[in-house]
Scaffold this motif. Structure first.
Motif, PDB file in Angstrom:
ATOM      1  N   PRO A   7      33.226  36.641  33.028  1.00 44.13           N
ATOM      2  CA  PRO A   7      33.435  35.850  34.283  1.00 44.13           C
ATOM      3  C   PRO A   7      35.025  36.233  34.696  1.00 44.13           C
ATOM      4  CG  PRO A   7      32.471  34.419  32.732  1.00 44.13           C
ATOM      5  CD  PRO A   7      32.938  35.467  32.118  1.00 44.13           C
ATOM      6  N   LEU A   8      35.097  36.427  36.183  1.00 43.84           N
ATOM      7  CA  LEU A   8      36.356  36.805  36.414  1.00 43.84           C
ATOM      8  C   LEU A   8      36.929  35.723  37.539  1.00 43.84           C
ATOM      9  CD1 LEU A   8      36.314  40.380  38.099  1.00 43.84           C
ATOM     10  CD2 LEU A   8      37.340  39.847  35.742  1.00 43.84           C
ATOM     11  N   PHE A   9      38.365  35.326  37.071  1.00 38.62           N
ATOM     12  CA  PHE A   9      39.047  34.287  37.769  1.00 38.62           C
ATOM     13  C   PHE A   9      40.491  34.969  38.498  1.00 38.62           C
ATOM     14  CE2 PHE A   9      39.213  29.434  37.937  1.00 38.62           C
ATOM     15  CZ  PHE A   9      40.072  29.416  38.760  1.00 38.62           C
ATOM     16  N   SER A  13      48.801  35.075  40.197  1.00 42.12           N
ATOM     17  CA  SER A  13      49.696  34.953  39.239  1.00 42.12           C
ATOM     18  C   SER A  13      49.344  35.955  38.138  1.00 42.12           C
ATOM     19  CB  SER A  13      50.109  33.652  38.868  1.00 42.12           C
ATOM     20  OG  SER A  13      48.777  33.080  38.375  1.00 42.12           O
ATOM     21  N   VAL A  14      50.019  36.316  37.246  1.00 39.27           N
ATOM     22  CA  VAL A  14      49.776  37.175  36.117  1.00 39.27           C
ATOM     23  C   VAL A  14      49.968  36.172  34.789  1.00 39.27           C
ATOM     24  CG1 VAL A  14      50.548  38.948  34.734  1.00 39.27           C
ATOM     25  CG2 VAL A  14      50.869  39.095  37.074  1.00 39.27           C
ATOM     26  N   LEU A  15      48.854  36.488  34.243  1.00 38.45           N
ATOM     27  CA  LEU A  15      48.697  35.846  32.908  1.00 38.45           C
ATOM     28  C   LEU A  15      48.802  36.726  31.856  1.00 38.45           C
ATOM     29  CD1 LEU A  15      47.797  33.291  31.147  1.00 38.45           C
ATOM     30  CD2 LEU A  15      45.476  34.177  31.038  1.00 38.45           C
ATOM     31  N   GLY A  48      38.063  36.259  32.562  1.00 37.56           N
ATOM     32  CA  GLY A  48      39.161  37.221  32.617  1.00 37.56           C
ATOM     33  C   GLY A  48      39.842  36.844  33.824  1.00 37.56           C
ATOM     34  N   VAL A  49      41.368  36.650  33.644  1.00 32.47           N
ATOM     35  CA  VAL A  49      42.103  36.412  34.682  1.00 32.47           C
ATOM     36  C   VAL A  49      42.751  37.793  35.352  1.00 32.47           C
ATOM     37  CG1 VAL A  49      44.369  35.444  35.520  1.00 32.47           C
ATOM     38  CG2 VAL A  49      42.717  34.075  33.911  1.00 32.47           C
ATOM     39  N   VAL A  50      42.730  38.062  36.402  1.00 32.69           N
ATOM     40  CA  VAL A  50      43.155  39.121  37.106  1.00 32.69           C
ATOM     41  C   VAL A  50      44.047  38.716  38.293  1.00 32.69           C
ATOM     42  CG1 VAL A  50      41.390  40.923  36.553  1.00 32.69           C
ATOM     43  CG2 VAL A  50      41.139  39.417  38.693  1.00 32.69           C
TER      44      VAL A  50
END
Length: 272
Positions: A7-9, A13-15, A48-50
């Motif tokens: 899943p994409l979140f 901002s950058v993690l 997943g954080v993009v």
């Protein structure tokens, strides 16, 4: 290397690996994501954080949200255009959701948080019933990935991702020592403006990978600069970039008569 679906979140901002990410989730697509994650075993609750290159975290949907004059919009890719992957930076970070706590529905509000935590929120329209509830999430960045494709056919975006290995790089140990010294000088220059960094007064780690991500998260940099650090091919390359950035930023700060609105940089208010 084998790819996986996550899943994409997307966030403004950058993690980084090892960094904590608090989220206030209140938009329908992200509430659906959290419900599905809660149905999984605890050790499989990953997403997943993009960082967003273009577009919004929140779809315009009601007065008080980003554009009160816009027509209601919905769907997993709302706010990101017809081809969502083009709206995102394609190197992101896997987030391990250690805590997902449901809360009662309330009007969506922006969540301000420290840049060192790279906090974000996900929007929703106030309402009633089960679907009006939101979630408080505490996640931790774990592994970098390359985003290969985006699927918008479900209730939220899914990404086909390929995890990126951690590579030390030549001379990482020596570079780490230089970054520690440069970062301490950088901290001192910011101290007079009441700038609090992630490292605080604590000792910095010796391990080059951990140090590189800690400094990347703690330094007051814009999203493109942080994204370039996340995308560095190895730890040595990231530390080299940080050494240059820290020296340059320290020199600039030293020449300024004051550092206005520094907290606006450190405490971004996410519209998501």
């Amino acid at each position: 290397m084998t790819s996986v679906r996550l899943p994409l979140f997307p966030l403004n901002s950058v993690l980084f690996p090892g960094l904590v990410l608090p989220l206030n989730v209140f938009e329908a697509r992200y509430r659906a994501m959290m419900r599905d994650l809660l149905a999984l075993p605890e050790d499989e609750r990953r997403f997943g954080v993009v960082a967003i290159r273009d577009g919004r975290e929140v779809a315009p949907s009601a007065p008080g949200l980003p554009d009160s004059t816009a027509m209601p919009a919905g769907g997993p890719g709302a706010g990101f255009g017809p081809d969502p992957i083009s709206a995102f930076h394609t190197v992101g970070c896997v987030a391990d959701a250690a805590t997902i706590r449901e809360k009662s529905g309330a009007p969506g509000s922006a969540l301000a948080s420290d840049e060192d935590a790279d906090a974000g929120t996900a929007g929703a329209v106030p309402g009633t019933g089960p679907d009006a509830s939101g979630y408080e999430v505490l996640a931790t960045g774990t592994t970098r990935f390359k985003l290969l494709s985006v699927d918008a056919s479900g209730p939220y975006l899914m990404g086909e991702v390929e995890e990126l290995p951690e590579v030390e790089g030549e001379g990482a140990g020596a570079l780490a020592s230089g970054v520690v010294r440069a970062f301490r000088t950088y901290q001192k220059r910011l101290a007079w403006a009441n700038e609090r960094t992630l490292a605080g007064g604590q000792d910095l780690p010796d391990e080059p990978s951990v140090l590189s991500y800690l400094v990347a998260a703690a330094a007051v940099l814009d999203i493109p600069a942080k994204q370039r650090l996340l995308e560095a091919p190895d730890n040595a390359a990231r530390l080299t970039q940080e050494l240059e950035l820290l020296r340059r930023e320290t020199a600039v700060i030293g020449k300024l008569p004051s550092l206005p609105a520094v907290d606006l940089t450190r405490h971004p208010t996410s519209p998501n």
